[in-house]
Design an enzyme around this catalytic site. Structure first.
Site, PDB file in Angstrom:
ATOM      1  N   ASP A 185       0.814  -1.225   0.000  1.00 59.45           N
ATOM      2  CA  ASP A 185       0.000   0.000   0.000  1.00 59.45           C
ATOM      3  C   ASP A 185       0.844   1.271   0.000  1.00 59.45           C
ATOM      4  OD1 ASP A 185      -2.265  -1.718   0.293  1.00 59.45           O
ATOM      5  OD2 ASP A 185      -1.814  -1.835   2.430  1.00 59.45           O
ATOM      6  N   GLY A 229     -11.043  -3.106   2.470  1.00 60.00           N
ATOM      7  CA  GLY A 229     -11.660  -2.028   3.249  1.00 60.00           C
ATOM      8  C   GLY A 229     -11.177  -1.991   4.694  1.00 60.00           C
ATOM      9  N   ASN A 242      -5.086  -9.895  -4.394  1.00 59.76           N
ATOM     10  CA  ASN A 242      -4.863  -9.337  -3.047  1.00 59.76           C
ATOM     11  C   ASN A 242      -4.368  -7.892  -3.158  1.00 59.76           C
ATOM     12  OD1 ASN A 242      -2.499 -10.361  -4.197  1.00 59.76           O
ATOM     13  ND2 ASN A 242      -1.622 -11.105  -2.296  1.00 59.76           N
ATOM     14  N   GLN A 254       2.101  -5.871  -3.364  1.00 58.46           N
ATOM     15  CA  GLN A 254       2.440  -6.004  -1.934  1.00 58.46           C
ATOM     16  C   GLN A 254       3.787  -5.289  -1.669  1.00 58.46           C
ATOM     17  OE1 GLN A 254       1.427  -9.272  -3.583  1.00 58.46           O
ATOM     18  NE2 GLN A 254      -0.510  -8.309  -3.203  1.00 58.46           N
ATOM     19  N   LYS A 270       2.955  10.356  -0.271  1.00 60.88           N
ATOM     20  CA  LYS A 270       2.034  10.862   0.763  1.00 60.88           C
ATOM     21  C   LYS A 270       2.696  11.784   1.774  1.00 60.88           C
ATOM     22  CE  LYS A 270      -1.897   8.155   1.127  1.00 60.88           C
ATOM     23  NZ  LYS A 270      -2.750   7.092   1.636  1.00 60.88           N
ATOM     24  N   LEU A 271       3.655  12.567   1.309  1.00 54.76           N
ATOM     25  CA  LEU A 271       4.303  13.513   2.215  1.00 54.76           C
ATOM     26  C   LEU A 271       3.277  14.514   2.746  1.00 54.76           C
ATOM     27  CD1 LEU A 271       7.047  14.464   3.383  1.00 54.76           C
ATOM     28  CD2 LEU A 271       7.273  15.966   1.397  1.00 54.76           C
ATOM     29  N   LYS A 328       2.263   2.210  -5.140  1.00 56.47           N
ATOM     30  CA  LYS A 328       2.887   1.707  -6.382  1.00 56.47           C
ATOM     31  C   LYS A 328       1.997   1.991  -7.593  1.00 56.47           C
ATOM     32  CE  LYS A 328       3.053  -2.381  -4.514  1.00 56.47           C
ATOM     33  NZ  LYS A 328       2.747  -2.086  -3.112  1.00 56.47           N
ATOM     34  N   GLY A 330      -4.342  -4.007  -4.423  1.00 61.15           N
ATOM     35  CA  GLY A 330      -5.354  -3.009  -4.764  1.00 61.15           C
ATOM     36  C   GLY A 330      -4.606  -1.738  -5.135  1.00 61.15           C
ATOM     37  N   HIS A 331      -4.501  -1.481  -6.419  1.00 63.52           N
ATOM     38  CA  HIS A 331      -3.734  -0.314  -6.856  1.00 63.52           C
ATOM     39  C   HIS A 331      -4.707   0.794  -7.267  1.00 63.52           C
ATOM     40  CE1 HIS A 331      -0.032  -3.073  -7.678  1.00 63.52           C
ATOM     41  NE2 HIS A 331      -0.260  -2.858  -6.404  1.00 63.52           N
ATOM     42  N   THR A 332      -4.644   1.902  -6.544  1.00 60.76           N
ATOM     43  CA  THR A 332      -5.609   2.987  -6.743  1.00 60.76           C
ATOM     44  C   THR A 332      -5.012   4.079  -7.630  1.00 60.76           C
ATOM     45  OG1 THR A 332      -6.429   2.519  -4.535  1.00 60.76           O
ATOM     46  CG2 THR A 332      -7.110   4.620  -5.504  1.00 60.76           C
ATOM     47  N   THR A 341       2.804 -12.584   2.623  1.00 59.73           N
ATOM     48  CA  THR A 341       1.984 -13.128   1.540  1.00 59.73           C
ATOM     49  C   THR A 341       2.665 -14.389   1.005  1.00 59.73           C
ATOM     50  OG1 THR A 341       0.742 -12.581  -0.457  1.00 59.73           O
ATOM     51  CG2 THR A 341       3.000 -11.689  -0.312  1.00 59.73           C
TER      52      THR A 341
HETATM   53  P1  IMP Z   1      -2.597 -12.677   1.384  1.00 58.72           P
HETATM   54  O1  IMP Z   1      -1.620 -12.126   0.415  1.00 58.72           O
HETATM   55  O2  IMP Z   1      -4.020 -12.355   1.077  1.00 58.72           O
HETATM   56  O3  IMP Z   1      -2.375 -14.143   1.654  1.00 58.72           O
HETATM   57  O4  IMP Z   1      -2.348 -11.959   2.831  1.00 58.72           O
HETATM   58  C1  IMP Z   1      -1.137 -12.144   3.563  1.00 58.72           C
HETATM   59  C2  IMP Z   1      -0.711 -10.849   4.244  1.00 58.72           C
HETATM   60  O5  IMP Z   1      -0.331  -9.899   3.258  1.00 58.72           O
HETATM   61  C3  IMP Z   1      -1.819 -10.172   5.050  1.00 58.72           C
HETATM   62  O6  IMP Z   1      -1.227  -9.510   6.162  1.00 58.72           O
HETATM   63  C4  IMP Z   1      -2.382  -9.141   4.094  1.00 58.72           C
HETATM   64  O7  IMP Z   1      -3.000  -8.063   4.759  1.00 58.72           O
HETATM   65  C5  IMP Z   1      -1.117  -8.715   3.394  1.00 58.72           C
HETATM   66  N1  IMP Z   1      -1.350  -8.211   2.040  1.00 58.72           N
HETATM   67  C6  IMP Z   1      -1.614  -8.926   0.928  1.00 58.72           C
HETATM   68  N2  IMP Z   1      -1.755  -8.118  -0.140  1.00 58.72           N
HETATM   69  C7  IMP Z   1      -1.547  -6.884   0.306  1.00 58.72           C
HETATM   70  C8  IMP Z   1      -1.521  -5.611  -0.341  1.00 58.72           C
HETATM   71  O8  IMP Z   1      -1.683  -5.477  -1.560  1.00 58.72           O
HETATM   72  N3  IMP Z   1      -1.280  -4.537   0.468  1.00 58.72           N
HETATM   73  C9  IMP Z   1      -1.035  -4.669   1.800  1.00 58.72           C
HETATM   74  N4  IMP Z   1      -1.044  -5.819   2.441  1.00 58.72           N
HETATM   75  C10 IMP Z   1      -1.288  -6.927   1.705  1.00 58.72           C
END
Ligand code: IMP
Length: 430
Positions: free
Chosen positions: A13, A304, A38, A226, A333-334, A16, A40-42, A241
């Site tokens: 987060d 969320g 997993n 990630q 995000k400065l 990127k 989420g690129h905004t 992850t």
């Molecule tokens: P998973 O990748 O869903 O298996 O989650 C494993 C860990 O990675 C958890 O702590 C998630 O919150 C974290 N995680 C997975 N994808 C992201 C991401 O894109 N941003 C931040 N944390 C992530």
């Protein structure tokens, strides 16, 4: 050498998506090489928000070709929904804008079900995954049972693979997790619809394509998902992850060698956040953390969930720089730090009465580390309208300079808001 890798230098987060979107204006190809939905690129363009989970963040630049490479776990249902949303918004008109490797691992609904059931059964011990099935999908890849994207186009072989997979998955779902099993025929029907929609994006060998592009001097951006501290091998295991999130993974996941990489850009926020369980030395479980969360809108774009927030951690950042070979930084995000009387930066950890400056790799140890801070005077001015580096307030400049001197690599980009124009360039990209 025309490849640039963009990696998260924290726990994900970091921003990127915005960086890749801005960089993509100069890129010929944008490649996603690991992770799955997993992420989420905004992206915010002209005040319009687009959240991407699987499609590379270069998609808003129609002249760039976006590639989903072999290292990704491809949730075909989510990808179809994402593509439909992009098409409806008029952002994906030409199928040539998106190419998918035949070697990508297909993530199916049973992976999500297993991920969620497993987390639930772990109770307090849970990882805090996104529940998107990432772990179970990579497990199938490692145990050589995965359905690959190319398999979707061979009905007989697909049926055999799924029949065998479901025997095991359904046994687990029914008997161990006490949930409903999956019906083979209904799944095959769903998959047929998804693969029909995705067939136009099939590109078989994206490794060859990327290789040729690099050889021809085309500009290729590799978009990480990630963050470094969530890496399966070098992160805060087991609270990580299931893929390697490091720059090296860009090579493996895309199927190219290291000689073509020009730089590795690490993305870091001016503070730190983490979602899910696991150690986080600079976490502020107080009014400061709450303020960062509210001002920075630190809520997950995939789940969320509220992100845990805290100060910048230079011990962890230097570790990320080392394990990725990061050559340049983007500081994101400065603007969120405006209005704090005092800003802290962690420069060492205290553990067992001693100060250390090297990041401890054992999660048990990291959990016992207390941050040692240096304090900085905050600034009151709103930064979101600043367009020139020299117009940053004095104390913001001092903060940036301190971070730059500590990490001893150049900060190329400073971001002061979600918009493309809220980007201060210290150095050009290519
Ligand atoms: P998973 O990748 O869903 O298996 O989650 C494993 C860990 O990675 C958890 O702590 C998630 O919150 C974290 N995680 C997975 N994808 C992201 C991401 O894109 N941003 C931040 N944390 C992530």
């Amino acid at each position: 050498m025309s490849g640039i890798i963009v990696v998260g230098a924290q726990w994900g987060d970091e921003g990127k998506g915005k960086v890749v979107d801005v960089f993509s204006a100069q890129a010929d190809y944008v490649v996603r090489y690991q992770g799955g939905a997993n992420a989420g690129h905004t992206l915010v363009v002209d005040n319009k928000k687009t959240v991407l989970h699987l499609v590379p963040s270069g998609i808003l630049h129609t002249e760039a070709t976006c590639i989903i490479a072999a290292g990704v776990v491809l949730d075909v249902e989510t990808l179809c929904q994402e593509i439909n949303a992009l098409k409806e918004a008029g952002l994906l008109q030409n199928p040539k804008q998106l190419l998918i490797s035949d070697s990508a691992t297909v993530l199916l609904p049973y992976h999500r079900m297993l991920d969620q059931a497993r987390e639930q059964s772990l109770g307090q011990e849970k990882i805090g995954t996104t529940g998107k099935g990432i772990g179970p999908a990579y497990e199938d890849r490692a145990s050589r049972k995965a359905v690959l994207f190319g398999d979707l186009f061979n009905k007989e072989a697909l049926k055999l693979k799924l029949d065998s997979a479901l025997k095991e998955k359904n046994f687990l779902l029914e008997n161990y997790y006490k949930t409903k099993p999956i019906n083979l025929n209904s799944l095959l029907k769903q998959i047929a619809e998804w693969s029909e929609q995705l067939s136009v994006y099939r590109s078989k060998d994206t490794s060859l394509l990327i290789h040729k592009a690099l050889k021809a001097g085309k500009k290729v951006l590799f978009e990480g998902a990630q963050g470094s501290l969530l890496d399966i091998f070098h992160g805060t295991y087991p609270f990580v992850t299931s893929s390697s999130t490091l720059a090296g993974s860009a090579l493996v996941g895309s199927g190219i060698g290291p000689g073509t990489i020009q730089k590795v850009v690490g993305i870091t926020k001016a503070y730190t956040t983490r979602v899910g369980s696991g150690p986080f030395p600079t976490e502020c479980d107080d009014a400061i953390g709450e303020k960062i969360c509210q001002v920075g809108n630190e809520f997950g774009s995939t789940t969320g969930r509220r992100r845990r927030c805290g100060w910048m951690d230079l011990v962890a950042l230097k570790y990320a720089i080392r394990i990725n070979g990061i050559t340049n930084l983007a500081l994101m995000k400065l603007d969120v730090l405006s209005g704090f009387e005092e800003i802290k930066v962690c420069t060492a950890y205290e553990i067992d009465g001693q100060n250390i400056t090297e990041y401890p790799v054992s999660p048990g140890e990291l959990g016992r580390c207390k941050p040692v801070y240096e304090s900085f005077k905050g600034w009151k001015e709103d930064l979101t309208q600043v367009r020139m580096l020299k117009d940053l307030p004095r104390y913001a400049q001092e903060y940036v300079n301190f971070v730059g001197n500590q990490v001893a690599i150049p900060i190329d980009v400073i971001s002061i808001g979600p918009g493309r124009d809220q980007t201060l360039w210290v150095k050009p990209l290519f």
